[in-house]
Write a protein that holds these residues in place. Structure first.
Motif, PDB file in Angstrom:
ATOM      1  N   ALA A 128      28.774  23.750  61.745  1.00 56.90           N
ATOM      2  CA  ALA A 128      28.963  25.114  62.261  1.00 56.90           C
ATOM      3  C   ALA A 128      30.214  25.197  63.133  1.00 56.90           C
ATOM      4  O   ALA A 128      30.914  26.221  63.136  1.00 56.90           O
ATOM      5  CB  ALA A 128      27.734  25.552  63.043  1.00 56.90           C
ATOM      6  N   LEU A 133      21.165  35.822  57.208  1.00 61.47           N
ATOM      7  CA  LEU A 133      22.435  35.835  56.480  1.00 61.47           C
ATOM      8  C   LEU A 133      23.027  37.235  56.360  1.00 61.47           C
ATOM      9  O   LEU A 133      23.915  37.473  55.538  1.00 61.47           O
ATOM     10  CB  LEU A 133      22.241  35.249  55.075  1.00 61.47           C
ATOM     11  CG  LEU A 133      21.843  33.768  55.004  1.00 61.47           C
ATOM     12  CD1 LEU A 133      21.622  33.350  53.547  1.00 61.47           C
ATOM     13  CD2 LEU A 133      22.900  32.881  55.650  1.00 61.47           C
ATOM     14  N   ASP A 159      34.010  31.128  63.107  1.00 59.02           N
ATOM     15  CA  ASP A 159      33.458  32.459  62.859  1.00 59.02           C
ATOM     16  C   ASP A 159      33.493  32.849  61.388  1.00 59.02           C
ATOM     17  O   ASP A 159      33.225  33.999  61.040  1.00 59.02           O
ATOM     18  CB  ASP A 159      34.198  33.513  63.687  1.00 59.02           C
ATOM     19  CG  ASP A 159      35.687  33.592  63.346  1.00 59.02           C
ATOM     20  OD1 ASP A 159      36.164  32.795  62.493  1.00 59.02           O
ATOM     21  OD2 ASP A 159      36.381  34.427  63.954  1.00 59.02           O
ATOM     22  N   ARG A 160      33.811  31.925  60.501  1.00 64.01           N
ATOM     23  CA  ARG A 160      33.822  32.234  59.074  1.00 64.01           C
ATOM     24  C   ARG A 160      32.380  32.346  58.565  1.00 64.01           C
ATOM     25  O   ARG A 160      31.594  31.418  58.701  1.00 64.01           O
ATOM     26  CB  ARG A 160      34.583  31.152  58.292  1.00 64.01           C
ATOM     27  CG  ARG A 160      36.086  31.224  58.469  1.00 64.01           C
ATOM     28  CD  ARG A 160      36.779  30.019  57.857  1.00 64.01           C
ATOM     29  NE  ARG A 160      36.514  28.800  58.616  1.00 64.01           N
ATOM     30  CZ  ARG A 160      37.066  27.615  58.345  1.00 64.01           C
ATOM     31  NH1 ARG A 160      37.906  27.493  57.322  1.00 64.01           N
ATOM     32  NH2 ARG A 160      36.787  26.565  59.074  1.00 64.01           N
ATOM     33  N   ARG A 161      32.053  33.486  58.009  1.00 62.23           N
ATOM     34  CA  ARG A 161      30.710  33.735  57.497  1.00 62.23           C
ATOM     35  C   ARG A 161      30.820  34.155  56.028  1.00 62.23           C
ATOM     36  O   ARG A 161      31.073  35.312  55.712  1.00 62.23           O
ATOM     37  CB  ARG A 161      30.009  34.844  58.305  1.00 62.23           C
ATOM     38  CG  ARG A 161      29.658  34.450  59.727  1.00 62.23           C
ATOM     39  CD  ARG A 161      28.511  33.444  59.747  1.00 62.23           C
ATOM     40  NE  ARG A 161      28.120  33.106  61.108  1.00 62.23           N
ATOM     41  CZ  ARG A 161      28.631  32.098  61.797  1.00 62.23           C
ATOM     42  NH1 ARG A 161      29.582  31.351  61.250  1.00 62.23           N
ATOM     43  NH2 ARG A 161      28.219  31.847  63.013  1.00 62.23           N
ATOM     44  N   GLU A 185      25.086  38.836  58.101  1.00 61.29           N
ATOM     45  CA  GLU A 185      26.506  38.978  58.421  1.00 61.29           C
ATOM     46  C   GLU A 185      27.396  38.133  57.522  1.00 61.29           C
ATOM     47  O   GLU A 185      28.599  38.055  57.755  1.00 61.29           O
ATOM     48  CB  GLU A 185      26.734  38.577  59.891  1.00 61.29           C
ATOM     49  CG  GLU A 185      25.969  39.439  60.892  1.00 61.29           C
ATOM     50  CD  GLU A 185      26.278  40.916  60.738  1.00 61.29           C
ATOM     51  OE1 GLU A 185      27.472  41.257  60.558  1.00 61.29           O
ATOM     52  OE2 GLU A 185      25.333  41.723  60.786  1.00 61.29           O
ATOM     53  N   ASN A 186      26.821  37.498  56.516  1.00 60.73           N
ATOM     54  CA  ASN A 186      27.625  36.688  55.591  1.00 60.73           C
ATOM     55  C   ASN A 186      28.143  37.546  54.451  1.00 60.73           C
ATOM     56  O   ASN A 186      27.360  38.211  53.767  1.00 60.73           O
ATOM     57  CB  ASN A 186      26.789  35.533  55.043  1.00 60.73           C
ATOM     58  CG  ASN A 186      26.520  34.458  56.084  1.00 60.73           C
ATOM     59  OD1 ASN A 186      25.844  34.708  57.076  1.00 60.73           O
ATOM     60  ND2 ASN A 186      27.051  33.273  55.862  1.00 60.73           N
ATOM     61  N   PRO A 222      25.762  28.477  53.139  1.00 65.91           N
ATOM     62  CA  PRO A 222      24.987  28.431  54.387  1.00 65.91           C
ATOM     63  C   PRO A 222      23.547  28.857  54.148  1.00 65.91           C
ATOM     64  O   PRO A 222      23.276  29.722  53.305  1.00 65.91           O
ATOM     65  CB  PRO A 222      25.714  29.421  55.287  1.00 65.91           C
ATOM     66  CG  PRO A 222      26.336  30.401  54.339  1.00 65.91           C
ATOM     67  CD  PRO A 222      26.679  29.621  53.101  1.00 65.91           C
ATOM     68  N   ASN A 254      23.502  29.288  58.902  1.00 68.54           N
ATOM     69  CA  ASN A 254      24.788  29.323  59.610  1.00 68.54           C
ATOM     70  C   ASN A 254      24.830  28.392  60.815  1.00 68.54           C
ATOM     71  O   ASN A 254      25.836  28.386  61.532  1.00 68.54           O
ATOM     72  CB  ASN A 254      25.141  30.749  60.075  1.00 68.54           C
ATOM     73  CG  ASN A 254      25.448  31.685  58.932  1.00 68.54           C
ATOM     74  OD1 ASN A 254      26.214  31.346  58.038  1.00 68.54           O
ATOM     75  ND2 ASN A 254      24.846  32.871  58.944  1.00 68.54           N
ATOM     76  N   GLU A 255      23.804  27.640  61.034  1.00 69.43           N
ATOM     77  CA  GLU A 255      23.762  26.791  62.225  1.00 69.43           C
ATOM     78  C   GLU A 255      23.529  25.324  61.902  1.00 69.43           C
ATOM     79  O   GLU A 255      24.274  24.456  62.357  1.00 69.43           O
ATOM     80  CB  GLU A 255      22.663  27.280  63.185  1.00 69.43           C
ATOM     81  CG  GLU A 255      22.922  28.659  63.760  1.00 69.43           C
ATOM     82  CD  GLU A 255      21.826  29.098  64.722  1.00 69.43           C
ATOM     83  OE1 GLU A 255      20.842  28.345  64.886  1.00 69.43           O
ATOM     84  OE2 GLU A 255      21.955  30.189  65.300  1.00 69.43           O
TER      85      GLU A 255
END
Length: 544
Positions: A211, A76, A216-218, A78-79, A235, A238-239
C-alpha cells in the motif's frame, strides 16, 4: 411421466455461482418456484469476477438488491481505471483510462452505474436475497444424472455431505454449471470460437507495505509488463489483501506445482519493482481464458446460461455480466410460459436473442485483452489490432435483432457503432427520470413483472386498448400515460420529451418487455389500437 419422484419443481437450476444465483433471484421475484443445486459447500471464497457493468446493475437495481451490493463493494468504491506499467516504482506507467465514467456522461443513459464488487462478496448477497424471495437453494448437492423428455426433465441429486439421494421432476432445467458443463456435454451441444487464449494462476497474498508503494493510486487492475515478471495486480482492500494473476504455460510443461510460494512471492516483488516488500501467499487458483460460444442455447426443456453457454476473456468483465443477463432474459420467459400467458415458442427466442450477443461480446472481450496487453495473451494478427469501439456499446447498447421483438430491421448489427438507446425495437428502453405519485423514479424501474405500454397522457385510446387486451389474453399488461395533464401517470422531469426520447410521436406508443427491452412501437396513431395491440401481443407471446 414418472410420478415416483421425491420432489416436483417448475424449474431446476444446476450451478450456484453468480449466474445460477441470479437466475434464482429473478425467478423468485416473478413468483416461480424453483430448486437450485450447487456441488460446492458454499459460495466462492476467491476474489474474482469483480466488474459489474451498468446493465447488470440496472437489473440488480430493479431486483431490489443494488444497495446491498454497493454496501458489499464499499471497500473498492474509490477504485477506478486501469493502469499499465513496467513496474509500480519506475517511470514507465500509463493509465489506459482513469475513470470508468469520466464527466458523468453515463447519467444520460442510466439511473445507475458500474460497480466493482468481487464474486466472493457478491455471491452471498445474491444468495441471501434469493432465499428471501422463496428460492430453495441447496449447496453440497450435485446433479448425478438428468433425463429430459417432451414434458419435463427427470433428475437424480446427491447430497455430498449426507449421501442422501433425491429424485426430482422439473418442467425446465437451467444449466449454469460452468465452462466444462456436464449438462451441455450430455446434450451434445458443440461450441465454436477461437478456443483457449491464455492461462493464469490467480494468487491471493497479504502485504502491508505494498500500500505504501501504491500511494494514492487506486486502480481496478494494474497490468505489469516486466518481461521477466509480468502479471496483473488487483486490490482487494487497498491495504493488505491483494490478488496477482501470473501467466501460466501448461503447453510448455509448466505445472501448478511449479508455482511454489517462494516462486510466487519473488515474481510479485519483481513485477511490482519493490524487492523488499513483505509478501505472504494465502492461496492459488488456476484459471483459463478462452473464447467459445455454444452452437445453441437450449435443447428441448434444458437451457444453457453463463459459462456453460459462453467463455470469454476476463478483460472487461464481460463473461459474468453476459451470464447474469442471460438469466434475466430467460427468467421472464419461463415465468410467462409457466403461468400459461405465453406459448412454448417464446422460449425459443432465448437463444435467438442471447447467442448473437454472446458471439459479439466474446469477440470484443478477446480484442480488449489484446488492447490491454493482458499478461500471457499473444493475440493473433486479426485480434486486438486496434480499438473496436467503446465498452458502453457492448455493455448497454447491444440489441436483439431476432426474437421476441417486432419491427427490427434484419440488417441491424447486434452491437451498433454508437449509443442508440432511442426506443428502437430490440434495444434496451430509454431511461428518463419521471415523477410517479410524487416519487422520483426512472422509467426503467417500471419494467420487471409485466409488459408495459407507454403512451401520451392526453391519449386514452392506447391505455384503454392495453386494459382490454390484457383482459382478453389474461395477461398483466400495464399502461402509463406520460405528461403533466390529467391523464399523466408519469411526469417527465426537466421538460423532457418522452415521445422524442422513445422515437415516436404523441399519438404513438411504445411496448416494453418485462426485461426492459423494447418489444414494439407505433410511431403514429392507428385506426384500431385494440386490434393492433392484440395482434402484437399474440405474436410476441406465441399465442395460438
Amino acid at each position: 411421466m414418472n410420478e415416483n419422484v421425491d420432489l416436483h419443481v417448475p424449474v431446476l437450476i444446476v450451478g450456484g455461482s453468480l449466474v445460477g444465483l441470479s437466475a434464482s433471484l429473478f425467478l423468485g421475484r416473478l413468483g416461480v418456484e424453483h430448486l437450485l443445486v450447487e456441488k460446492h459447500s458454499a459460495t466462492s471464497t476467491h476474489p474474482r469476477g469483480r466488474g459489474n457493468n451498468v446493465r447488470t446493475m440496472e437489473i440488480f437495481r430493479k431486483a431490489g438488491v443494488e444497495p446491498q451490493i454497493r454496501a458489499a463493494a464499499s471497500v473498492l468504491a474509490e477504485n477506478h481505471g486501469i493502469l499499465q506499467a513496467g513496474s509500480l516504482t519506475g517511470d514507465d506507467q500509463e493509465w489506459l483510462f482513469k475513470e470508468i465514467d469520466p464527466g458523468g456522461a453515463l447519467a444520460r443513459f442510466s439511473p445507475t452505474g458500474w460497480c466493482l464488487c468481487s464474486q466472493n462478496d457478491l455471491e452471498p448477497v445474491l444468495l441471501d436475497r434469493a432465499r428471501e424471495q422463496g428460492g430453495d437453494l441447496r449447496f453440497s448437492t450435485e446433479l448425478l444424472s438428468f433425463d429430459p423428455d417432451g414434458s419435463g426433465v427427470g433428475a437424480a441429486l446427491k447430497n455430498r455431505e449426507t449421501g442422501e439421494h433425491t429424485s426430482v421432476r422439473a418442467d425446465y432445467l437451467i444449466a449454469a454449471d460452468g465452462p466444462r458443463s456436464p449438462v451441455r456435454e450430455q446434450l451434445r451441444i458443440g461450441r465454436s470460437g477461437a478456443g483457449d487464449l491464455f492461462h493464469n494462476v490467480s494468487i491471493t497474498f497479504r502485504s502491508r507495505r505494498l500500500a505504501d508503494v501504491l500511494g494514492d493510486r487506486r486502480f481496478i487492475v494494474c497490468y505489469l509488463t516486466n518481461p521477466d515478471a509480468d502479471g496483473a495486480l488487483l486490490p482487494v482492500d487497498n491495504e493488505e489483501q491483494w490478488v496477482f494473476h501470473a501467466p501460466w504455460q501448461p503447453g510448455l510443461g509448466e505445472t501448478l506445482e511449479d508455482f511454489t510460494d517462494e516462486r510466487c512471492a519473488a515474481h510479485i516483488r519483481r513485477a511490482v519493482g519493490a524487492p523488499d516488500i513483505d509478501v505472504e501467499i494465502t492461496g492459488k487458483a488456476p484459471w483459463h481464458a478462452a473464447e467459445r460460444v455454444a452452437d445453441r442455447y437450449s435443447r428441448g426443456r434444458v437451457f444453457l446460461a453463463g459459462d456453460s453457454a459462453h467463455e470469454m476473456s476476463p478483460t472487461g468483465a464481460f463473461g459474468s455480466n453476459t451470464g447474469i443477463q442471460d438469466a434475466h432474459n430467460l427468467a421472464w420467459k419461463l415465468a410467462a410460459v409457466l403461468r400459461g400467458e405465453a406459448g412454448p415458442g417464446l422460449l425459443d427466442t432465448y437463444g435467438a436473442e442471447r447467442l448473437p450477443v454472446a458471439r459479439a461480446t466474446s469477440e470484443r472481450a478477446s480484442a480488449r485483452s489484446g488492447e490491454h496487453s493482458h499478461p500471457g495473451y499473444a493475440p493473433p494478427p486479426t485480434v486486438g489490432g486496434g480499438k473496436r469501439g467503446g465498452m458502453l456499446n457492448v455493455a448497454l447498447g447491444y440489441r436483439y435483432v431476432d426474437g421476441a421483438v417486432l419491427g427490427v430491421a434484419a440488417d441491424q448489427p447486434v452491437v451498433p457503432q454508437g449509443m442508440q438507446l432511442t426506443g428502437e425495437p430490440g434495444s434496451r428502453a430509454p431511461h428518463l427520470w419521471v415523477r410517479r405519485a410524487g416519487e422520483r423514479i426512472s422509467t426503467l424501474d417500471l419494467y420487471e413483472r409485466s409488459f408495459v405500454l407507454l403512451a401520451d397522457g392526453a391519449d386514452v385510446a392506447w391505455r384503454r386498448a392495453a386494459a382490454r387486451v390484457g383482459d382478453r389474453l389474461a395477461v398483466r399488461l400495464d399502461a402509463f400515460g406520460i405528461g403533466t395533464g390529467p391523464g399523466g401517470d408519469l411526469e417527465p422531469e426537466a421538460g423532457a420529451d418522452w415521445a422524442e426520447a422513445h422515437g415516436t410521436s404523441t399519438e404513438g406508443a411504445v411496448l416494453v418487455r418485462p426485461d426492459g427491452f423494447v418489444a414494439w412501437r407505433s410511431e403514429t396513431g392507428v385506426a384500431d389500437a385494440e386490434a393492433t395491440l392484440l395482434d402484437v401481443m399474440v405474436s410476441l407471446l406465441h399465442r395460438d
